[in-house]
Design an enzyme around this catalytic site. Structure first.
Site, PDB file in Angstrom:
ATOM      1  N   TRP A  21      21.335  50.375  83.194  1.00  0.00           N
ATOM      2  CA  TRP A  21      20.532  49.206  82.793  1.00  0.00           C
ATOM      3  C   TRP A  21      20.674  49.048  81.275  1.00  0.00           C
ATOM      4  O   TRP A  21      20.594  50.054  80.546  1.00  0.00           O
ATOM      5  CB  TRP A  21      19.065  49.447  83.175  1.00  0.00           C
ATOM      6  CG  TRP A  21      18.179  48.241  83.048  1.00  0.00           C
ATOM      7  CD1 TRP A  21      18.559  46.933  82.969  1.00  0.00           C
ATOM      8  CD2 TRP A  21      16.749  48.250  83.007  1.00  0.00           C
ATOM      9  NE1 TRP A  21      17.441  46.132  82.896  1.00  0.00           N
ATOM     10  CE2 TRP A  21      16.322  46.909  82.910  1.00  0.00           C
ATOM     11  CE3 TRP A  21      15.778  49.268  83.054  1.00  0.00           C
ATOM     12  CZ2 TRP A  21      14.979  46.552  82.851  1.00  0.00           C
ATOM     13  CZ3 TRP A  21      14.438  48.918  83.004  1.00  0.00           C
ATOM     14  CH2 TRP A  21      14.049  47.568  82.896  1.00  0.00           C
ATOM     15  N   TYR A  54      21.532  43.549  86.156  1.00  0.00           N
ATOM     16  CA  TYR A  54      21.647  44.139  84.820  1.00  0.00           C
ATOM     17  C   TYR A  54      22.588  43.313  83.944  1.00  0.00           C
ATOM     18  O   TYR A  54      23.802  43.269  84.184  1.00  0.00           O
ATOM     19  CB  TYR A  54      22.119  45.601  84.893  1.00  0.00           C
ATOM     20  CG  TYR A  54      21.164  46.517  85.641  1.00  0.00           C
ATOM     21  CD1 TYR A  54      19.837  46.148  85.893  1.00  0.00           C
ATOM     22  CD2 TYR A  54      21.570  47.762  86.114  1.00  0.00           C
ATOM     23  CE1 TYR A  54      18.972  46.974  86.585  1.00  0.00           C
ATOM     24  CE2 TYR A  54      20.699  48.602  86.801  1.00  0.00           C
ATOM     25  CZ  TYR A  54      19.412  48.194  87.039  1.00  0.00           C
ATOM     26  OH  TYR A  54      18.543  49.014  87.725  1.00  0.00           O
ATOM     27  N   HIS A 112      17.032  45.366  95.647  1.00  0.00           N
ATOM     28  CA  HIS A 112      16.417  45.785  94.372  1.00  0.00           C
ATOM     29  C   HIS A 112      14.893  45.898  94.461  1.00  0.00           C
ATOM     30  O   HIS A 112      14.292  46.789  93.879  1.00  0.00           O
ATOM     31  CB  HIS A 112      16.849  44.816  93.262  1.00  0.00           C
ATOM     32  CG  HIS A 112      16.946  45.444  91.920  1.00  0.00           C
ATOM     33  ND1 HIS A 112      17.841  45.061  90.972  1.00  0.00           N
ATOM     34  CD2 HIS A 112      16.238  46.433  91.328  1.00  0.00           C
ATOM     35  CE1 HIS A 112      17.702  45.790  89.878  1.00  0.00           C
ATOM     36  NE2 HIS A 112      16.722  46.620  90.072  1.00  0.00           N
ATOM     37  N   TYR A 192      14.353  56.636  89.310  1.00  0.00           N
ATOM     38  CA  TYR A 192      14.817  55.862  88.154  1.00  0.00           C
ATOM     39  C   TYR A 192      13.920  56.112  86.953  1.00  0.00           C
ATOM     40  O   TYR A 192      12.796  56.598  87.096  1.00  0.00           O
ATOM     41  CB  TYR A 192      15.019  54.389  88.485  1.00  0.00           C
ATOM     42  CG  TYR A 192      13.834  53.468  88.705  1.00  0.00           C
ATOM     43  CD1 TYR A 192      12.951  53.134  87.681  1.00  0.00           C
ATOM     44  CD2 TYR A 192      13.647  52.847  89.944  1.00  0.00           C
ATOM     45  CE1 TYR A 192      11.910  52.232  87.882  1.00  0.00           C
ATOM     46  CE2 TYR A 192      12.607  51.942  90.160  1.00  0.00           C
ATOM     47  CZ  TYR A 192      11.740  51.636  89.117  1.00  0.00           C
ATOM     48  OH  TYR A 192      10.718  50.746  89.321  1.00  0.00           O
TER      49      TYR A 192
END
Ligand code: NDP
Length: 279
Positions: A21, A54, A112, A192
């Site tokens: 990211w 991203y 996502h 994450y």
């Protein structure tokens, strides 16, 4: 040696990967970012996590440069936007990701987060891609336990390979219900922001103290902590070779019961159900 984690079908993948990211946004940094990802792959951080979101494709284009001529060494993860996760939209997004990534297959393709399209439609579209050999596995991200239960009840819902969620010592809510649920379904969780985005977490006095005993930084302790169960894949993002080397070395740290108790005291586990935290 980087430890491995089993997917539900028993396939072992690297427990420590690389996030991307905010990578690829600045052309002046691109060469360093490519060198970092390549160094990470050489160190065994062979799972690379990206998303169509991203940089609106800039991250995937940067990843393409890092995996060029070594696609087979990498376990490539990308994600479809919820608003693209319709019966036809999933295949379109996947094809666009292939083009940006310079590949003809994605190893793990994730939704996502939940959006307006029916989950059954998204799962069906993932299954079609899987059957066509365009993706090896599919999974989800930012799904709480009730979402996972709903998913598991769908036809083919149990083919879900992982749930990628926020998890680090200051965000432990998933330990109460989501982690046990995934564990019961033999599904690894992908953590994450395992470094807490290099914010307050890396200034934790407890992580620093534990680190001193291991000759390690607070960030390395945070990563070793996230890998401690053997059921979690952590995907820290780094944009310098020094950082990725440090992150890879964290995989060798074995935390003791005393270390874990000190981390628990400063960063307590949940005592009741908490709503899934997300960025
Ligand atoms: P991380 O917790 O990985 O932290 C990244 C920050 O940590 C960067 O500022 C980086 O700096 C710094 N850093 C990396 N290594 C070190 C080190 N050894 N010492 C000190 N600082 C270090 O945050 P992210 O939010 O990026 O999360 C990781 C990945 O997870 C993302 O890149 C993305 O792939 C994924 N993600 C998924 C989400 C989802 O909704 N599914 C949401 C958020 C993230 P530098 O860049 O200078 O090296």
């Amino acid at each position: 040696m980087i430890p491995m984690v089993d997917l539900p079908d028993g396939t072992a993948i690297s427990a420590l990967g690389q996030g991307t990211w905010n990578i690829g946004d600045d052309p002046a940094r691109a060469a360093d970012e490519v060198a970092t990802l390549r160094a990470g792959i050489d160190l065994g951080l062979s799972l690379i996590d990206t998303a169509e979101m991203y940089g609106e494709g800039k991250s995937e284009r940067l990843v393409a440069r890092a995996i060029e001529e070594q696609r087979d060494r990498v376990f490539l993860v990308s994600k479809v936007y919820p608003h693209n996760a319709s019966a036809t939209g999933v295949a379109k997004s996947c094809a666009a990701s292939f083009e940006r990534l310079g590949t003809d297959h994605i190893d793990l393709y994730l939704l996502h987060w939940r959006g307006q399209h029916p989950l059954a439609e998204t799962v069906e579209a993932f299954e079609r891609l899987r059957e066509a050999g365009k993706i090896r596995y599919w999974g989800v991200s930012n799904f709480d336990t009730d979402d996972m239960t709903e998913l598991a009840d769908l036809q083919s819902g149990r083919h879900c390979a992982t749930d990628q969620v926020l998890y680090h010592p200051d965000e432990r809510g998933i330990e109460f219900d989501l982690l046990p649920w995934c564990s019961a379904h033999a599904m690894p969780v992908m953590a994450y922001s395992p470094l807490g985005q290099a914010g307050r977490l890396l200034r934790s006095a407890a992580l620093r103290k534990v680190g001193q005993r291991h000759g390690a930084t607070p960030g390395q302790i945070a990563l070793a902590w996230s890998l401690r169960s053997g059921k979690i894949i952590a995907i820290p993002k780094a944009s310098s070779v020094a950082h990725v080397r440090e992150n890879a070395a964290a995989a060798a740290i074995e935390l003791t019961a005393q270390d874990l108790a000190e981390i628990d005291a400063a960063h307590p586990p949940p005592h009741a159900r908490e709503r899934l935290a997300m960025l």
